[in-house]
Structure formats: structure tokens, C-alpha cells
Design an enzyme around this catalytic site. Sequence first.
Site, PDB file in Angstrom:
ATOM      1  N   PRO A   1       0.780  -1.078  -0.066  1.00  0.00           N
ATOM      2  CA  PRO A   1       0.282  -0.123   0.229  1.00  0.00           C
ATOM      3  C   PRO A   1       0.903   1.095  -0.147  1.00  0.00           C
ATOM      4  O   PRO A   1       1.771   1.263   0.662  1.00  0.00           O
ATOM      5  CB  PRO A   1      -0.857  -0.164   1.302  1.00  0.00           C
ATOM      6  CG  PRO A   1      -0.607  -1.617   1.712  1.00  0.00           C
ATOM      7  CD  PRO A   1       0.629  -2.130   1.247  1.00  0.00           C
ATOM      8  N   GLU A   2       0.301   2.208  -0.823  1.00  0.00           N
ATOM      9  CA  GLU A   2       1.064   3.425  -0.978  1.00  0.00           C
ATOM     10  C   GLU A   2       0.239   4.508  -0.263  1.00  0.00           C
ATOM     11  O   GLU A   2      -1.068   4.287   0.283  1.00  0.00           O
ATOM     12  CB  GLU A   2       1.582   3.816  -2.458  1.00  0.00           C
ATOM     13  CG  GLU A   2       2.648   2.853  -2.791  1.00  0.00           C
ATOM     14  CD  GLU A   2       2.976   2.823  -4.275  1.00  0.00           C
ATOM     15  OE1 GLU A   2       2.998   4.017  -4.721  1.00  0.00           O
ATOM     16  OE2 GLU A   2       3.473   2.006  -5.043  1.00  0.00           O
TER      17      GLU A   2
END
Length: 269
Positions: free
Chosen positions: A2-3
Site C-alpha cells: 500500500p502507498e
Amino acid sequence: MPELPEVETVRRGLLSLIGKEILAVELNRTNLRFPFPEDMDSITGRKILSIDRRAKYLLIRLENDLTLLSHLGMTGRFGYELEGKHDHVIIDFVDGSRLVYTDPRRFGLMDLIRGSDDHKLLNHLGPEPLDSEWSGAQLYESLRGRNVSIKSALLDQKIVVGIGNIYACEILFRAGVSPKRLAKNVSKKKAEEIYNQTQTVLLTAIEAGGSTLRDGQFKQIDGNLGYFPHEFAAYDREGEKCVSVECANTIKRVVQSGRSTFFCNHCQR
Ligand SMILES: [Zn+2]
């Protein structure tokens, strides 16, 4: 992994917890990436006041200056129902609802912070890309003299936080900057363009609920997918035609610092 857009999507999905009082916390193992804090039980009896994000960290603010810090690692996610054997943390609320943290690969983490956000994982983070205090001029200043590729520079959490492999590829494609260009050779005008595309890409991705890749790992809290991959112009498009109408090239893939970079060597200079 996840960013920023995925973590922000999760944060927004958690906002319905604000005002709920924690009844109990159940840990189904002793650790994730690191051991759970020994006093994890101290979150019980407290209400959730707000939910913030710093870089890729979630900060769940509780009564009496206690913050539950969480990072999703590679495969961590929050949901409102039990999923199965990878449910490691179950938080029950007084109103009968629950929050479940599930993480098959267990690279995520949870910790407690008392008082202000003085924590070893937060203290050295650079500027937030969507913060009004960050600018193209500031990005240009941080790139000056750096003898690394612009792609590596965008992934450097001291230059700007929250951007990972997917969004670095998309930002550089849209800015027309080669990922291999040295940071020190990015002009002021191009730094402004990278800044502008960073805003556009991240905000559009947040609106889309982030990016669920082919591995299917990331999901929104309600189980919906993140739809930004429909808008990928470069990432994961090796061999496909460049989306620019004037360009006859295909998207190339190279490996930089062990990560795949996708780009068009005609449109990006
Ligand atoms: Zn092209």
C-alpha cells in the site's frame, strides 16, 4: 505494498469508528513485523477521537493522549468482520461492532504512542506530498546535487513521503521525465511538472479508492477494490502501446534498485 492513496483510502474507511469506545482487544499472536506493545490492553475503555495519516502510517487517536500507530506492511488490511486464520488483531467496541486487522504476510506493525507524535518511525519522515507547505520549488531544492535517479529520489521518504513504485512510475510518465534521469539533472520546470503530476495522480488515485493489483491483496474496508489501475498509463503495462496518441512506442520495463520501473523512452526524457 500500500502507498499513500491506499492508506488514505483505509483512513477514510475507518472514519465511521470515531466516537466508538473500545471494549476489548484480542491479539491472536505476539507480533507482526515487531512484537505488539506489552500494554496493548491500555486502549480498552477509550473512545476513538480521530484518525490521521502520516506518510503510510495510520494514527488512531484515542482519549487521554494515546495513539495507536499502524502500518499495513505488504498485505495488511482492516475490516469490520472476521476473515480467517490471518486475523491477528480484533478490537471489539462497546456498541457491538468490531475492527479486525488481517495480514497474511505479517509485515505490518502496531505500536502505541503517548503524548505527541514522538516515535522513531515518524521522526525522520519528509514532507507530505499533498500538504500545502510542500511545493515544486521545495522538490527542486531537495533534488539538487543528488546523484541518484529521479525514480529513486521520489521513493526516498526523506524527500517526500508516501510515494512507492506504482505512483512514482505514473507520476514520471505524466510529467514526461525519464525515471533514469539523475535527480540533480531535473530542471526547475520539470520539478514543477513532477510536483503538479504528483498532486493529480495521488488525488485521482484516492478518489478511485487506491489500486488493487492483480494479486488482489489491497481492498477498501468495505471489501470494494481500488479502481485506479484502470487509469495506469505506465505501471504494469510492459509491451503495451504508449497511451500518448502521437507516440508509436511500447511501454518498457527496467529494474532499478530491485524494483520494476515502467516507462516510455520516447515520451519521457
Ligand atoms: Zn510514448
